[in-house]
Structure formats: structure tokens, C-alpha cells
Design a protein around this motif. Structure first.
Motif, PDB file in Angstrom:
ATOM      1  N   PHE A  66       1.034  -1.129   0.005  1.00 44.66           N
ATOM      2  CA  PHE A  66       0.375   0.292   0.156  1.00 44.66           C
ATOM      3  C   PHE A  66       0.676   0.949  -0.036  1.00 44.66           C
ATOM      4  O   PHE A  66       2.408   0.958   0.831  1.00 44.66           O
ATOM      5  N   ARG A  67       0.481   2.703  -0.474  1.00 44.72           N
ATOM      6  CA  ARG A  67       0.886   4.063  -0.458  1.00 44.72           C
ATOM      7  C   ARG A  67      -0.086   4.717   0.526  1.00 44.72           C
ATOM      8  O   ARG A  67      -1.650   3.756   0.819  1.00 44.72           O
ATOM      9  N   LYS A  68       0.142   5.946   0.147  1.00 47.52           N
ATOM     10  CA  LYS A  68      -0.423   6.884   0.199  1.00 47.52           C
ATOM     11  C   LYS A  68      -1.942   7.032  -0.260  1.00 47.52           C
ATOM     12  O   LYS A  68      -1.486   6.431  -1.597  1.00 47.52           O
ATOM     13  N   GLY A  69      -3.318   7.115  -0.017  1.00 46.03           N
ATOM     14  CA  GLY A  69      -4.363   7.065  -0.821  1.00 46.03           C
ATOM     15  C   GLY A  69      -4.858   8.457  -1.246  1.00 46.03           C
ATOM     16  O   GLY A  69      -4.049   9.343  -1.124  1.00 46.03           O
ATOM     17  N   ALA A  70      -5.902   8.793  -1.719  1.00 45.67           N
ATOM     18  CA  ALA A  70      -7.097  10.137  -2.556  1.00 45.67           C
ATOM     19  C   ALA A  70      -6.585  11.108  -1.532  1.00 45.67           C
ATOM     20  O   ALA A  70      -5.885  12.351  -2.317  1.00 45.67           O
ATOM     21  N   MET A  71      -7.195  11.152  -0.590  1.00 43.00           N
ATOM     22  CA  MET A  71      -6.825  12.072   0.272  1.00 43.00           C
ATOM     23  C   MET A  71      -6.013  13.023   0.533  1.00 43.00           C
ATOM     24  O   MET A  71      -5.021  14.114   1.040  1.00 43.00           O
ATOM     25  N   PHE A 316     -10.083   9.036  10.238  1.00 42.36           N
ATOM     26  CA  PHE A 316     -10.112   8.659   8.737  1.00 42.36           C
ATOM     27  C   PHE A 316      -8.725   8.635   8.273  1.00 42.36           C
ATOM     28  O   PHE A 316      -8.333  10.009   8.301  1.00 42.36           O
ATOM     29  N   VAL A 317      -8.134   7.294   7.859  1.00 47.52           N
ATOM     30  CA  VAL A 317      -7.141   7.609   6.435  1.00 47.52           C
ATOM     31  C   VAL A 317      -7.150   6.772   5.667  1.00 47.52           C
ATOM     32  O   VAL A 317      -8.063   6.346   5.340  1.00 47.52           O
ATOM     33  N   MET A 318      -6.291   7.278   4.531  1.00 47.55           N
ATOM     34  CA  MET A 318      -6.508   6.604   2.970  1.00 47.55           C
ATOM     35  C   MET A 318      -5.510   5.672   2.722  1.00 47.55           C
ATOM     36  O   MET A 318      -4.470   6.458   3.030  1.00 47.55           O
ATOM     37  N   ARG A 319      -5.464   4.842   2.692  1.00 54.05           N
ATOM     38  CA  ARG A 319      -4.283   3.710   1.275  1.00 54.05           C
ATOM     39  C   ARG A 319      -4.884   3.508  -0.177  1.00 54.05           C
ATOM     40  O   ARG A 319      -6.146   3.570  -0.025  1.00 54.05           O
TER      41      ARG A 319
END
Length: 436
Positions: A66-71, A316-319
Motif C-alpha cells: 500500500f501507499r498513501k491514498g487519495a485524501m 480516518f486515513v486512506m491507503r
């Protein structure tokens, strides 16, 4: 197996209205629909993970997929490529270079700044004065992070600008993360405030960095550690240093300010908690100031902090998947967006019975050991666990001990919550009553 779709989906807008209108009330209930639930944020399709086990997979056991997501993509033009937003080898390099700033001996040195700043704030209060506690704790958190980052005279100019601007950046930034990209280009007051705050902060922080390079002295602050750090003989550029400073400001101020305000509120709302806290402080400290060495003895104080971090974490956080990933019964393709909610995990009654009750005694060693991995993630996990987690917990314990040894804070009205990236206390008015 198809992933179930969350309820309350609107045409075109998807679940964005439910997220913005109901906030954590919407996401906390998603576990009722499965371990993974599909959310549509406008045109963006995302997969909301509700179980601790799959959360642990995303953060730790399959974290390299995974990497950092859209947000985080939406923040990058403004916040750069600091630890919060970077990926891959750049992230690992920056993390290695920053780790010395958070070694135990450095945190022990920062602890004196934490206690001194908290004591100075408490000394300004007057008997029976009503304080807006969330504002006091925001000021305190900004001052502590600012003074540990920048110890020079020019650094104090940066602290003043940070105090003025940082909460605009944090709160308006979260609104940008949830809204379509075209909205941030509209001439709205929030957009103007955000852009102006970023411009001011960047200018003053870069001035401090350039001043340090002209001097080159290790002042014992975080900035000195960052600028002296080397990886294969190379240090950070001014821009890289600025990105990491902004990361530390946004991540380090919000979490601790929220935790401190809610901890004081919960102590004031719960007479038994308050009594046990005061008894521990009187026993361990007597009439002296708290020190870093006292923390292992402040076991009940630490439980209060842990319970506060459980009740009031980030939303929340995104991946984003780098390759095809198997999560439970679902197979996600490369490029899939995944959402993890510490708030939803921490309020899941399967793991935290009566989750809206403030109960520090949840945090006995036996009950903590029984929690599944991934159930309690106030600072994330794996290689992306917040680098400043020990700093933040140390700050909250020492500040709570400093204030509670001097004052009782009595709520004057019910607490109100303003939900942005986390449950902010709003209008948290409390009456200061001297303990002695």
C-alpha cells in the motif's frame, strides 16, 4: 466475493453527503455491514475496512503493498512530501533521518519544555475563572511543538505565525480532502483563508531554516536535528526540511491539543476519575513539579491518556493498493482506495464494550493484551506509525499532571463536538478551582 455497498448512497454524490452530515455516526456503524464495505465519494470508489484484523494487514503485515491514498494526494500540493505524504524509498530515507529527533534522550530534554509551558499556562488562571479549555490547549500544543522545533529568537516569530495559522490549515485541509477538486478553486472564504495561511507559514519557516544554515549551531531543538542529519553523506534541502517541519506541526499539534482538552473535560465530568487522578499525583509528586522520570509511576494518569486517545482519535486515513491485494474474502485490484477509521475501530462494541463511556480501567495489562492487533491505532501502525507518538503521549501525561496537581476544572455546560479530521471540542468552558 462482492463487497457490500454502504447504505445512504446518493446519485452522483455517492456517500459524501452522509460522511459530511453524519461524520463518525455514519462510519462507526459500517462494521454492521461487513469487514469491508464499499463507499463512493463522488466518482471515487473506496473500500472501508471495519475489522481490526484487516486493519493490521493494511498497516503492518501487508503494508508494503500500500501507499498513501487519495485524501493525501489532495494535500500534497500544499503540504509537500514530508513523512505524512511521502512514499517508498523517499519516505524510508526521511524517516531514518528524523528518528534521532525522537530518541528517548531527546524526548527527556523536551519534557522540561513541556512542563515549563504547562506550568506557565496554569499560573495565568485565576480562581473561579471560566476558561475555554480547547483554546488553552491549542495554544499550549502550538507553543510546545514550536519551542521544541525552534529554540532561537527567529524561531519565536515562526511560533507566533504557527499559532495564528495552523488550525486553519488542518481544518480547511480536511474539508478539501472530502470535496471535489473544483471546489478548492472557488473564491470561498475557507479557500482564501487556507491559501493565505499556507503562504504565511511557508515564508516564516523558510526564513528560520535559512537563518539556521547561516549559523550552523546545534541548539538541541528538532530543527537542528533535521538539518544536521545525513544519509549517505547528503542532508535535507530547505524544501525537504520545510515539508518535514509542516508535517510535524500538522500531526503533532492537532492530536495533542484534542487529547489534552478532552482529557481535562473527562476528568471534570467523572468524579471518581478525578479523585483517583488527584490521589496518584499527590502520592507520586507531593508538592513538586512532575518530571520525565515520574511517568512510569503515573499509571492511572497514563490510563486516562490511553482512554482519551481511544475515545477521541482521528476520523480516518486512506491507503492505495500498489498491486492486487487479498483482504479477507475480497480481492482488491492495484490502485484500489482503502479507508481505515481509528474512530470506528475504537468505538466498536465488539472490542470496547459500552464504547461511548469513558473508562480508564479498560487499560489494565490483561485487557490490553486481549485486544486483537489493529483494534487500537491512535498513531497508525507499521512503517507509517507516527514517529512522534512517544513525544505526544509524553506531552499529554506531563501536561495533565501539571494542570491537575494545581487545579480542578469543572464543566459549566455540556461538551459540544465539531467534527473535521477528528472530534474537536467546541466551546469547552470549564471553571478553574484551586486544589490547594
Amino acid at each position: 466475493m462482492p463487497v457490500p455497498v454502504a447504505p445512504s448512497r446518493w446519485p452522483l454524490l455517492g456517500h459524501t453527503p452522509a460522511m459530511l452530515l453524519r461524520r463518525a455516526g455514519f462510519t462507526d456503524a459500517l462494521h454492521e455491514h461487513g469487514d469491508i464495505v464499499r463507499l463512493d465519494l463522488g466518482p471515487l470508489r473506496a473500500h472501508f475496512v471495519t475489522s481490526p484484523e484487516l486493519t493490521y494487514e493494511v498497516l503492518v503485515s501487508q503494508g508494503s503493498k500500500f501507499r498513501k491514498g487519495a485524501m493525501f494526494d489532495k494535500f500534497q500540493p500544499y503540504l509537500g512530501t514530508g513523512l505524512l505524504l511521502s512514499n517508498g524509498e523517499h519516505h524510508l530515507r526521511q524517516r531514518r533521518m528524523m528518528q534521532p529527533a525522537f530518541h528517548r534522550e531527546r524526548i527527556e530534554a523536551y519534557a522540561s519544555t513541556m512542563v515549563r509551558t504547562a506550568a506557565a499556562l496554569a499560573a495565568r488562571w485565576r480562581p473561579d475563572e471560566v476558561r475555554a479549555v480547547e483554546e488553552d490547549m491549542q495554544e499550549l500544543a502550538v507553543t510546545i511543538v514550536g519551542e521544541t522545533l525552534f529554540s532561537t529568537e527567529m524561531g519565536q516569530r515562526a511560533v507566533a505565525e504557527i499559532r495564528r495559522s495552523i488550525f486553519t490549515v488542518i481544518q480547511q485541509g480536511m474539508i478539501r480532502a472530502l470535496t471535489p477538486s473544483f471546489v478548492e478553486k472557488l473564491p470561498l472564504p475557507g479557500n482564501r483563508d487556507f491559501d493565505a495561511a499556507i503562504t504565511r507559514m511557508k515564508a516564516v519557516v523558510l526564513q528560520v531554516i535559512q537563518s539556521w544554515r547561516a549559523d550552523g549551531t546545534d541548539h538541541g531543538d528538532v530543527l537542528s536535528t533535521l538539518l544536521l542529519a545525513r544519509e549517505d553523506g547528503a542532508g535535507m534541502t530547505d524544501q525537504q526540511t520545510y515539508d518535514e517541519v509542516l508535517t510535524l506541526l500538522t500531526a503533532g499539534i492537532e492530536t495533542t491539543a484534542i487529547a489534552l482538552a478532552w482529557a481535562l473535560h473527562e476528568v471534570g465530568e467523572n468524579p471518581d476519575v478525578e479523585h483517583r487522578l488527584h490521589r496518584e499525583l499527590d502520592t507520586v509528586l507531593g508538592d513538586r513539579e512532575v518530571t520525565f522520570a515520574d511517568i512510569p509511576k503515573l499509571t492511572y494518569t497514563t490510563k486516562i491518556v490511553q482512554e482519551t486517545l481511544r475515545r477521541y482519535p482521528i476520523w480516518f486515513v486512506m491507503r492505495r493498493t500498489l498491486t492486487e491485494v487479498r483482504l479477507g474474502a475480497a480481492t482488491l485490484p492495484a490502485g484500489a482506495e482503502v479507508i481505515i477509521s481509528p474512530h470506528a475501530l475504537h468505538h466498536d462494541p465488539r472490542h470496547f464494550p459500552d464504547p461511548h463511556r469513558f473508562a480508564p480501567d479498560r487499560w489494565t495489562p490483561e485487557l490490553t493484551a486481549a485486544l486483537p492487533r489493529g483494534a487500537f491505532v491512535p498513531f497508525g501502525g507499521g512503517t507509517r506509525q507516527c514517529l512522534g507518538n512517544v513525544f505526544a503521549q509524553t506531552e499529554v501525561v506531563l501536561t495533565l499532571a501539571t494542570i491537575a496537581s494545581r487545579w480542578r476544572l469543572v464543566p459549566t455546560r455540556p461538551a459540544r463536538v465539531k467534527f473535521t479530521s477528528a472530534p474537536y471540542p467546541h466551546g469547552l468552558l470549564m471553571r478553574a478551582v484551586p486544589r490547594h
